[in-house]
Design a protein around this motif. Structure first.
Motif, PDB file in Angstrom:
ATOM      1  N   ARG A 124       0.837  -1.198   0.000  1.00  0.00           N
ATOM      2  CA  ARG A 124       0.000   0.000   0.000  1.00  0.00           C
ATOM      3  C   ARG A 124       0.867   1.241   0.000  1.00  0.00           C
ATOM      4  NH1 ARG A 124      -3.191  -1.667   4.823  1.00  0.00           N
ATOM      5  NH2 ARG A 124      -4.480  -3.386   4.115  1.00  0.00           N
ATOM      6  N   THR A 125       1.956   1.199   0.762  1.00  0.00           N
ATOM      7  CA  THR A 125       2.864   2.348   0.781  1.00  0.00           C
ATOM      8  C   THR A 125       3.472   2.566  -0.588  1.00  0.00           C
ATOM      9  OG1 THR A 125       3.390   1.723   3.029  1.00  0.00           O
ATOM     10  CG2 THR A 125       4.756   3.407   2.047  1.00  0.00           C
ATOM     11  N   ALA A 126       3.829   1.472  -1.242  1.00  0.00           N
ATOM     12  CA  ALA A 126       4.406   1.604  -2.580  1.00  0.00           C
ATOM     13  C   ALA A 126       3.404   2.246  -3.535  1.00  0.00           C
ATOM     14  CB  ALA A 126       4.836   0.239  -3.106  1.00  0.00           C
ATOM     15  N   PHE A 129       3.310   5.900  -2.922  1.00  0.00           N
ATOM     16  CA  PHE A 129       4.554   6.648  -3.103  1.00  0.00           C
ATOM     17  C   PHE A 129       4.548   7.623  -4.265  1.00  0.00           C
ATOM     18  CE2 PHE A 129       7.580   5.847   0.045  1.00  0.00           C
ATOM     19  CZ  PHE A 129       8.713   6.559  -0.300  1.00  0.00           C
ATOM     20  N   ILE A 132       3.259  10.991  -3.186  1.00  0.00           N
ATOM     21  CA  ILE A 132       4.031  11.848  -2.297  1.00  0.00           C
ATOM     22  C   ILE A 132       5.401  12.214  -2.866  1.00  0.00           C
ATOM     23  CG2 ILE A 132       2.892  11.043  -0.234  1.00  0.00           C
ATOM     24  CD1 ILE A 132       5.149   9.230   0.344  1.00  0.00           C
ATOM     25  N   VAL A 193      -6.472   5.210  -1.314  1.00  0.00           N
ATOM     26  CA  VAL A 193      -6.665   5.484   0.109  1.00  0.00           C
ATOM     27  C   VAL A 193      -8.126   5.790   0.399  1.00  0.00           C
ATOM     28  CG1 VAL A 193      -6.173   7.172   1.907  1.00  0.00           C
ATOM     29  CG2 VAL A 193      -4.318   6.226   0.577  1.00  0.00           C
ATOM     30  N   GLN A 200     -14.190  -0.080   4.236  1.00  0.00           N
ATOM     31  CA  GLN A 200     -14.397  -0.521   5.617  1.00  0.00           C
ATOM     32  C   GLN A 200     -15.853  -0.469   6.011  1.00  0.00           C
ATOM     33  OE1 GLN A 200     -11.670  -1.886   6.555  1.00  0.00           O
ATOM     34  NE2 GLN A 200     -10.936  -0.951   4.658  1.00  0.00           N
TER      35      GLN A 200
ATOM     36  N   ALA B  49       5.311  -3.006  -7.297  1.00  0.00           N
ATOM     37  CA  ALA B  49       5.834  -2.075  -6.294  1.00  0.00           C
ATOM     38  C   ALA B  49       7.153  -1.487  -6.757  1.00  0.00           C
ATOM     39  CB  ALA B  49       5.997  -2.790  -4.950  1.00  0.00           C
ATOM     40  N   SER B 225      -7.894   8.820   6.771  1.00  0.00           N
ATOM     41  CA  SER B 225      -7.478   9.139   5.403  1.00  0.00           C
ATOM     42  C   SER B 225      -7.464  10.651   5.197  1.00  0.00           C
ATOM     43  CB  SER B 225      -8.374   8.449   4.371  1.00  0.00           C
ATOM     44  OG  SER B 225      -9.712   8.761   4.586  1.00  0.00           O
ATOM     45  N   LEU B 228      -4.251  11.932   6.740  1.00  0.00           N
ATOM     46  CA  LEU B 228      -3.080  11.648   5.933  1.00  0.00           C
ATOM     47  C   LEU B 228      -3.015  12.539   4.701  1.00  0.00           C
ATOM     48  CD1 LEU B 228      -0.690   9.674   5.245  1.00  0.00           C
ATOM     49  CD2 LEU B 228      -2.310   8.685   3.661  1.00  0.00           C
ATOM     50  N   LEU B 229      -4.127  12.623   3.970  1.00  0.00           N
ATOM     51  CA  LEU B 229      -4.095  13.382   2.720  1.00  0.00           C
ATOM     52  C   LEU B 229      -3.851  14.859   2.972  1.00  0.00           C
ATOM     53  CD1 LEU B 229      -6.918  11.547   0.777  1.00  0.00           C
ATOM     54  CD2 LEU B 229      -4.470  11.297   0.538  1.00  0.00           C
ATOM     55  N   VAL B 232      -0.148  15.313   3.859  1.00  0.00           N
ATOM     56  CA  VAL B 232       0.703  15.235   2.678  1.00  0.00           C
ATOM     57  C   VAL B 232       0.588  16.492   1.831  1.00  0.00           C
ATOM     58  CG1 VAL B 232       1.042  14.029   0.505  1.00  0.00           C
ATOM     59  CG2 VAL B 232       0.665  12.737   2.565  1.00  0.00           C
ATOM     60  N   VAL B 280      10.690  13.355   1.558  1.00  0.00           N
ATOM     61  CA  VAL B 280       9.657  12.356   1.316  1.00  0.00           C
ATOM     62  C   VAL B 280       9.690  11.219   2.331  1.00  0.00           C
ATOM     63  CG1 VAL B 280      10.647  10.557  -0.153  1.00  0.00           C
ATOM     64  CG2 VAL B 280       8.443  11.525  -0.710  1.00  0.00           C
ATOM     65  N   ILE B 283       7.099  11.259   5.307  1.00  0.00           N
ATOM     66  CA  ILE B 283       5.734  10.949   4.887  1.00  0.00           C
ATOM     67  C   ILE B 283       5.570   9.458   4.669  1.00  0.00           C
ATOM     68  CG2 ILE B 283       3.990  11.362   3.160  1.00  0.00           C
ATOM     69  CD1 ILE B 283       4.479  13.862   4.295  1.00  0.00           C
ATOM     70  N   GLY B 284       6.556   8.872   4.035  1.00  0.00           N
ATOM     71  CA  GLY B 284       6.497   7.435   3.794  1.00  0.00           C
ATOM     72  C   GLY B 284       6.362   6.671   5.103  1.00  0.00           C
ATOM     73  N   PHE B 287       2.920   7.118   6.638  1.00  0.00           N
ATOM     74  CA  PHE B 287       1.937   6.298   5.930  1.00  0.00           C
ATOM     75  C   PHE B 287       2.065   4.837   6.311  1.00  0.00           C
ATOM     76  CE2 PHE B 287      -1.144   5.758   2.669  1.00  0.00           C
ATOM     77  CZ  PHE B 287      -0.921   4.491   2.158  1.00  0.00           C
ATOM     78  N   LEU B 288       3.308   4.360   6.321  1.00  0.00           N
ATOM     79  CA  LEU B 288       3.531   2.944   6.592  1.00  0.00           C
ATOM     80  C   LEU B 288       2.957   2.536   7.940  1.00  0.00           C
ATOM     81  CD1 LEU B 288       4.916   0.544   5.270  1.00  0.00           C
ATOM     82  CD2 LEU B 288       7.016   1.168   6.410  1.00  0.00           C
ATOM     83  N   GLN B 291      -1.206   3.201   8.479  1.00  0.00           N
ATOM     84  CA  GLN B 291      -2.158   2.539   7.593  1.00  0.00           C
ATOM     85  C   GLN B 291      -3.269   1.825   8.299  1.00  0.00           C
ATOM     86  OE1 GLN B 291      -0.917  -0.037   4.662  1.00  0.00           O
ATOM     87  NE2 GLN B 291       0.832   1.207   4.178  1.00  0.00           N
ATOM     88  N   PHE B 294      -6.749   3.194   8.367  1.00  0.00           N
ATOM     89  CA  PHE B 294      -7.723   3.232   7.280  1.00  0.00           C
ATOM     90  C   PHE B 294      -8.470   1.927   7.237  1.00  0.00           C
ATOM     91  CE2 PHE B 294      -5.007   6.344   6.280  1.00  0.00           C
ATOM     92  CZ  PHE B 294      -4.021   6.084   5.377  1.00  0.00           C
ATOM     93  N   VAL B 295      -7.777   0.877   7.617  1.00  0.00           N
ATOM     94  CA  VAL B 295      -8.381  -0.452   7.468  1.00  0.00           C
ATOM     95  C   VAL B 295      -8.664  -0.975   8.860  1.00  0.00           C
ATOM     96  CG1 VAL B 295      -7.570  -1.069   5.207  1.00  0.00           C
ATOM     97  CG2 VAL B 295      -6.027  -1.229   7.092  1.00  0.00           C
TER      98      VAL B 295
END
Lengths: 310, 305, 434
Positions: A124-126, A129, A132, A193, A200, B49, B225, B228-229, B232, B280, B283-284, B287-288, B291, B294-295
């Motif tokens: 998901r991060t990929a 990416f 961002i 996202v 959900q 990826a 979400s 996060l958005l 960013v 960057v 932020i990465g 997000f990581l 996450q 969100f779920v």
């Protein structure tokens, strides 16, 4: 959604008119009290400048000096401006390609990555990416990838036997589709996202029940997931549409409207006219046109959504 | 959609659901076919990826090259020598700590304001019926449809007259009250069944109480979400700070980096990419690790039944 | 609610616009002299850490007028015009504004933002002042003027066995030399290309406009550019320079292409001298012998060190914010008078800037820099070419620019035929300029 104006009173007689209007006023007050904090900031900082902009579209303001009312002169000029026509056509071409592609790809990604598989957080991060990463880096890399002589994409195409691959961003025919590809690649994480959050809300029991009933994956998706997802898909569609019509940064950095005027979109036309040619009133008129396009499409989407949810 | 309305019944069914062993995702592959499919799926995902991370890889690679080696024909994907001086240069010769601090202040302030006023207003739009509501909401959406460059000058003139230009407040105010947040939260609130609020209303909870006690906890994925958005967007915002933050003490990360690496004729791209890599990475990481919000887990998704 | 909306909107619009209109005020008469009382004036500049010229001028002026303090305000170089426009509109711009592009002067002057500085006496022999004249009035004073010259790599020429440029080249001679370089470099085992043409549209178009008699960029008729495009396309097709499409896609920089010896010849503005010297010193560019030659000419009538070769270039200058008045206005005018003086020109030449005023003393100072080629052809190319204005001072210039930029990429990528692109650009210009 139902209103909260339902009276708790269980008497059989309908509420008196005065009571109803008092209730309505109370609802108004409550509603406004919720909206006010956000609305004050919004009205002051965004709404006022936007309304000013609409006014400016009917003047010949050049940032300095007074704005003289010119009525519909700017719009008449737009009608005859061939560069404007090109910009409008390019914008529509871009939107028609970009919207469905991004929608499908990001929904697919969200569905795919809405699992608890190990390592899914990394994927998901990929996916996020590109969104961002700096736009400058994206423009540079994709220009390199699409480079006509030495770019990896064309080298790959040569390898599989295509003798004269398109020159992508350096071709007036292929530049716009190429920017659509890059733009989708960049945006899919963003909309993914939003879809993930929306997914959900889909109750798992319904999926279970449907599976027990023997529904296939596709049937479950179409009859369970999609209806539950409707508020989110509506939101994503509206935002995606507006953002597609408004596209600016990425194209500016990647192709600057070129080659020729092949990737000149409305936002860039507006920017050029305002800041390079210093015709702010004229640019405002073009902004109004862009706004009208977006609003008409958005209202259509609103109406469709209303009918669907009824 | 469902007949379950009583909180008690709801609670019980949730309990059962939670205690049932996780079925769909964590189960072991039943057959060899499944395992092969899964491995294949993983390979595809890894390749995808990798493809998605190509620009980031390019940024890192370029940041390790001297300025005149970044662009060349043909392209050099890996640096010939690994030159870390760009990173050293940025940390020691630029004001990057100040820039990061400013950017953090802005991002946090804007995010908090946006999420809370946005969801607050979204409740008003989603749940409270009053005259002019739909027209007003349409006006909100309508302003998203106007490109910012179009009204940035009148907006700048207005903020300058209010003596807010050249302060961090300008950026906070500009970004915090966006229609985007309101729209996002409103759509999410519409998925929350009316019955829950009805029950709470009967119990005597005010509208504000309903918002805080019921809507907010149930909308964590949407709020996550949005957080996060928004974060960013503010972190990467360049044009806004460019126009409003002239004092070098107020510069944000993107602005400071661009100014640091460019002069009139060229930008030192190697240096610039080093800065962008630095920018960057946070932020990465956010997000990581963010996450999971969100779920959301099983516990709340069942409530929507 | 709707009525309240409308009223509020009307008030705010009126407020915004009247405030904007206020910025076009009339300045009061300057006071008699500023030599006694301390005065501070603010001057705009860009990228101060990498562009020392502003501080150099400020310091030099302060030495001559010790009671005047000059504060230089830093702006972002890439977005300078937009930022300054926003500041002028909001009334927060500095007293003296640097003019980066000629079109900026036109925008600001037509908007009533600049003081008429026709009364500032110009030194004899200063070039570039005509670019700042609008409606007969002088609105800015130039302090630097960068003309395009031909940079060439002496080492590569020697390796290829091709004689150095001698200052008499026409475009045909240039192409012929490139062809010889191609075979010569190949047999010498070098992978360098004979020439590098940067992707800016000025690199073809401005030569056409400068060198063709009676050529007018604002006529909407661009047929006069055809021979120049044919020459550029020919060089591209014969492999004598990087194709535009590749240079554009790979974002090649002129500093890297010449500095790392990827090309033996490069047409570029004289500002590159300072950069090249600095990069050769720091190791970012290779250390090799190089020189400057006059740019190739259209005919031999203007080609030669005994003639006046024609090239193009635009000045950089300063103008005065119309809101400056009183003692500040006097000090500002004195600052403008200083920047075009020989003393200022010498101080600029010392840091590698090509000033608008070129005298023998200035030339001597410029060519006293460490590492600079001191042959007479380089000196001639730098100081004695006729530098025709690149952008005419007119409100129509930006309209022509946008049309011409589109035309350039369409032609050079091979997407559109030469004739069609030229007629399209003309049509676009006429359509938009009215």
């Amino acid at each position: 959604m139902t209103a909260i104006a339902t009276d708790v009173d269980t008497s059989p007689t309908p509420p008196l008119p005065r009571r109803r209007s008092r209730l309505r006023r109370r609802n108004s007050l409550i509603g406004w009290s919720f909206i006010l904090p956000n609305f004050l900031g919004f009205a002051l900082l965004t709404l006022i400048p936007v309304v000013t902009l609409f006014y400016l579209g009917f003047t010949n303001w050049n940032i300095f000096g007074t704005a003289n009312w010119t009525g519909l002169a700017n719009f008449q000029r737009l009608l005859g401006d061939t560069t404007f026509h090109t910009a409008v056509l390019n914008t529509f071409y871009y939107a028609v390609l970009h919207i469905p592609l991004t929608f499908v790809v990001s929904l697919g990604l969200a569905l795919l990555l809405n699992t608890k598989l190990r390592g899914v957080a990394f994927f998901r991060t990929a996916a996020f990416f590109p969104y961002i990463t700096s736009i400058v880096a994206i423009a540079v890399v994709w220009n390199l990838l699409f480079s006509p002589q030495y770019g990896p994409i064309n080298q790959l195409l040569h390898f599989v036997g295509i003798a004269n691959p398109p020159t992508w961003l350096q071709s007036t025919t292929w530049a716009l589709p190429a920017t659509v590809i890059v733009s989708t690649w960049r945006d899919m994480g963003y909309y993914m996202v939003l879809f993930l959050a929306g997914l959900q809300t889909v109750p798992r029991e319904l999926h279970e029940a449907a599976r027990v009933d023997g529904a296939s994956v596709w049937q479950r998706f179409w009859n369970v997931t999609m209806p539950c997802l409707r508020p989110t898909t509506f939101f994503v569609t509206v935002m995606l549409t507006i953002n597609s019509f408004k596209v600016f940064d990425l194209i500016l950095v990647m192709t600057n409207g070129g080659p020729g005027n092949a990737t000149l979109v409305l936002s860039q036309f507006i920017y050029q006219t305002a800041f390079v040619q210093n015709q702010f009133g004229y640019a405002s008129a073009a902004s109004i046109v862009l706004f009208l396009i977006c609003i008409v499409v958005t209202i259509i989407q609103f109406l469709i959504n209303k009918r669907r949810s009824a | 959609m469902s007949a379950i309305t009583e909180p008690a019944t709801l609670q019980r069914s949730l309990q059962e659901l939670a205690e049932r062993p996780p079925e769909r995702d964590g189960r072991a592959p039943r057959s060899r076919g499944h395992r092969v499919a899964r491995v294949f799926g993983y390979i595809v995902l890894v390749i995808a990826a990798a493809a998605l991370l190509v620009p980031f890889f390019w940024m890192v690679s370029s940041s390790l090259k001297p300025a005149n080696d970044v662009f060349s024909v043909p392209v050099k994907w890996l640096p010939q020598t690994w030159d870390w001086s760009n990173y050293v240069n940025i940390w020691t010769h630029s004001n990057i700590v100040v820039w990061i601090r400013n950017t953090l202040v802005l991002a946090v302030a804007v995010t908090i304001l946006q999420v809370f006023t946005g969801s607050f207003a979204a409740y008003g739009f989603a749940r409270v019926k009053f005259r002019g509501r739909d027209a007003l909401f349409l006006a909100y959406i309508a302003t998203i449809a106007v490109p910012w460059q179009s009204y940035m000058i009148p907006q700048f003139i207005m903020l300058s007259k209010m003596h807010l230009a050249n302060t961090l407040w300008a950026i906070i105010l500009l970004q915090a009250f966006s229609a985007f947040g309101v729209f996002l939260m409103k759509q999410y609130y519409e998925t929350i069944p009316e019955e829950l609020s009805e029950a709470a209303r009967i119990d005597g909870l005010s509208e504000y109480g309903i918002w805080w006690r019921i809507m907010v906890p149930l909308s964590v994925p949407a709020m996550a979400s949005l957080t996060l958005l928004t974060f960013v967007t503010v972190w990467n915002d360049y044009l806004g700070p460019l126009i409003y933050l002239r004092n070098p003490d107020l510069w944000t990360l993107q602005l400071g980096l661009q100014t640091f690496v460019s002069n009139q004729y060229a930008a030192n791209y190697g240096l610039m990419f080093a800065g962008l890599v630095i920018s960057v990475v946070p932020i990465g990481i956010v997000f990581l690790f963010g996450q999971k919000y969100f779920v959301e887990g099983i516990a709340t998704s069942g409530m929507k039944g | 609610m709707n009525r309240k909306f409308a009223a509020a909107a009307a008030v705010s619009i009126a407020a915004t616009l009247s405030l904007a209109a206020c910025s076009g005020g009339v300045s009061t008469a300057p006071s008699a002299t500023s030599d006694n009382k301390p005065v501070t004036i603010s001057v705009s500049g860009w990228s101060l850490t990498t562009t020392p010229e502003f501080q150099v001028l400020a310091d030099g002026f302060h030495k001559q007028h010790p009671n005047v303090t000059v504060q230089v305000k830093d702006y972002d170089a890439a977005n300078y015009a937009t930022l300054l426009t926003a500041d002028l509109a909001a009334g927060t711009a500095p007293d003296v504004v640097a003019i980066k592009q000629v079109t900026d002067m036109v925008t600001f002057a037509s908007g009533g933002q600049l003081v008429d500085v026709s009364d500032v006496k110009l030194s004899d022999g200063i070039k570039g002042a005509s670019s700042y004249k609008l409606d007969g009035k002088q609105y800015a004073i130039p302090y630097r003027l960068d003309g395009n010259v031909l940079f060439y790599n002496k080492d590569l020429f020697k390796a290829a066995g091709v004689p150095d440029p001698d200052g008499t080249w026409t475009w045909d001679d240039y192409t012929a030399a490139a062809e010889k370089l191609k075979t010569g470099l190949k047999s010498a085992g070098s992978s360098a290309l004979p020439a590098y043409l940067h992707t800016w549209n000025s690199q073809v178009q401005s030569f056409a406009t400068a060198q063709t008699p009676k050529a007018d960029m604002l006529s909407g008729n661009y047929a006069y550019m055809k021979p120049y495009y044919e020459q550029a396309l020919k060089m591209q097709d014969e492999g004598l320079q990087l194709p535009f499409a590749t240079a554009s896609a790979n974002k090649t920089t002129y500093q890297a292409e010449f500095g790392k010896q990827q090309a033996a010849m490069e047409l570029m503005g004289s500002w590159y001298v300072a950069t090249l010297l600095a990069q050769q010193k720091s190791g970012d560019a290779d250390k090799f012998q190089w020189g400057m030659a006059p740019v190739p000419q259209r005919t031999s009538a203007t080609a030669g060190t005994d003639k006046k070769p024609v090239t193009f270039g635009d000045p950089t200058g300063f103008a005065i914010n119309v809101k400056t008045d009183g003692a500040k206005l006097t000090a500002a005018k004195e600052f403008l008078s200083y920047v075009e003086s020989e003393k200022a020109a010498e101080s600029l030449a010392q840091i590698g800037i090509s000033p608008a005023l070129v005298t023998d003393a200035v030339t001597k100072t410029f060519f006293g820099q460490q590492g600079i080629p001191t042959d007479s052809l380089s000196k001639f190319a730098w100081g004695s070419q006729k530098i025709a204005p690149q952008n005419p001072p007119s409100p129509k210039t930006p309209i022509a620019s946008t049309a011409l930029t589109a035309m350039h990429s369409a032609i050079m990528t091979g997407s559109t035929s030469l004739d069609k692109a030229i007629s399209d650009a003309g049509a676009q210009f006429k359509n938009q300029a009215g």
